[in-house]
Design a protein around this motif. Structure first.
Motif, PDB file in Angstrom:
ATOM      1  N   GLY A 137       0.887  -1.317  -0.055  1.00 56.70           N
ATOM      2  CA  GLY A 137      -0.012   0.078   0.067  1.00 56.70           C
ATOM      3  C   GLY A 137       0.827   1.347   0.124  1.00 56.70           C
ATOM      4  N   TYR A 138       1.987   1.214   1.001  1.00 55.43           N
ATOM      5  CA  TYR A 138       2.843   2.469   0.953  1.00 55.43           C
ATOM      6  C   TYR A 138       3.418   2.463  -0.488  1.00 55.43           C
ATOM      7  CZ  TYR A 138       7.149   4.985   1.862  1.00 55.43           C
ATOM      8  OH  TYR A 138       8.339   5.764   1.916  1.00 55.43           O
ATOM      9  N   LEU A 139       4.047   1.526  -1.026  1.00 51.05           N
ATOM     10  CA  LEU A 139       4.818   1.760  -2.518  1.00 51.05           C
ATOM     11  C   LEU A 139       3.996   1.940  -3.348  1.00 51.05           C
ATOM     12  CD1 LEU A 139       7.509  -1.097  -1.776  1.00 51.05           C
ATOM     13  CD2 LEU A 139       7.757   1.375  -1.641  1.00 51.05           C
ATOM     14  N   ALA A 140       2.661   1.321  -3.470  1.00 49.44           N
ATOM     15  CA  ALA A 140       1.839   1.723  -4.384  1.00 49.44           C
ATOM     16  C   ALA A 140       1.456   3.487  -4.555  1.00 49.44           C
ATOM     17  CB  ALA A 140       0.333   1.196  -4.318  1.00 49.44           C
ATOM     18  N   LEU A 141       1.300   3.812  -3.248  1.00 47.86           N
ATOM     19  CA  LEU A 141       1.175   5.459  -3.033  1.00 47.86           C
ATOM     20  C   LEU A 141       2.373   6.085  -3.654  1.00 47.86           C
ATOM     21  CD1 LEU A 141      -0.821   7.557  -1.971  1.00 47.86           C
ATOM     22  CD2 LEU A 141       0.482   7.104   0.048  1.00 47.86           C
ATOM     23  N   LYS A 142       3.722   5.701  -3.158  1.00 45.67           N
ATOM     24  CA  LYS A 142       5.055   6.470  -3.527  1.00 45.67           C
ATOM     25  C   LYS A 142       5.113   6.365  -4.794  1.00 45.67           C
ATOM     26  CE  LYS A 142       9.701   6.144  -2.186  1.00 45.67           C
ATOM     27  NZ  LYS A 142      10.600   5.707  -1.319  1.00 45.67           N
ATOM     28  N   TYR A 143       4.841   5.165  -5.684  1.00 42.86           N
ATOM     29  CA  TYR A 143       5.004   5.126  -7.111  1.00 42.86           C
ATOM     30  C   TYR A 143       3.871   5.296  -8.029  1.00 42.86           C
ATOM     31  CZ  TYR A 143       9.814   3.551  -5.471  1.00 42.86           C
ATOM     32  OH  TYR A 143      11.049   3.476  -5.013  1.00 42.86           O
ATOM     33  N   LYS A 144       2.809   5.791  -7.607  1.00 42.83           N
ATOM     34  CA  LYS A 144       1.615   5.776  -8.158  1.00 42.83           C
ATOM     35  C   LYS A 144       1.897   6.664  -9.546  1.00 42.83           C
ATOM     36  CE  LYS A 144      -0.407   9.995  -5.742  1.00 42.83           C
ATOM     37  NZ  LYS A 144      -1.728  10.158  -5.046  1.00 42.83           N
ATOM     38  N   GLU A 145       2.642   7.662  -9.589  1.00 48.33           N
ATOM     39  CA  GLU A 145       2.926   8.238 -10.675  1.00 48.33           C
ATOM     40  C   GLU A 145       4.547   8.249 -11.093  1.00 48.33           C
ATOM     41  OE1 GLU A 145       1.695  12.287 -10.163  1.00 48.33           O
ATOM     42  OE2 GLU A 145      -0.210  11.857  -9.479  1.00 48.33           O
TER      43      GLU A 145
END
Length: 112
Positions: free
Chosen positions: A11-19
């Motif tokens: 969840g954290y990495l999806a947010l961090k790398y969402k763009e």
């Protein structure tokens, strides 16, 4: 001791790398970090002289970071995937218990 689940890390990495980060860009970072693990292992095992501040712990964390990031941006549930893959391997290599059985037994122990 703090505990971290794959789900939380994803969840954290999806947010961090969402763009802005593609799977191939993250894969290139993963390969770079794997090379750094090899460098540290060569130093620890005496095949190379020590150079720099890198530690095996730090480099392994980087490998996990990028591997999980690739899974995250591709919407792969690593917890589910790891249990499924382990079950297949346990059947193929006749290993017991498999990860799922191990986790179930551990949860039963905690309840008592």
């Amino acid at each position: 001791m703090k505990q971290l689940t794959f789900h939380e890390l994803q969840g954290y990495l999806a947010l961090k790398y969402k763009e802005g980060r593609t799977s191939s860009a993250l894969f290139m970072k993963l390969v770079e970090e794997i090379g750094e693990v090899a460098e540290v292992l060569n130093q620890l095992e005496g095949r190379k002289e020590h150079s720099g501040d890198a530690s095996l712990e730090q480099e392994l964390v980087d490998v996990i970071h990028y591997a999980v990031a690739i899974a995250s941006i591709n919407h792969i549930d690593l917890t589910e995937a790891i249990i499924k893959k382990d079950k297949q391997a346990a059947m193929k290599y006749n290993q017991s218990p498999n990860l799922e059985a191990f986790l179930e037994a551990r949860n039963k122990e905690r309840q008592h």
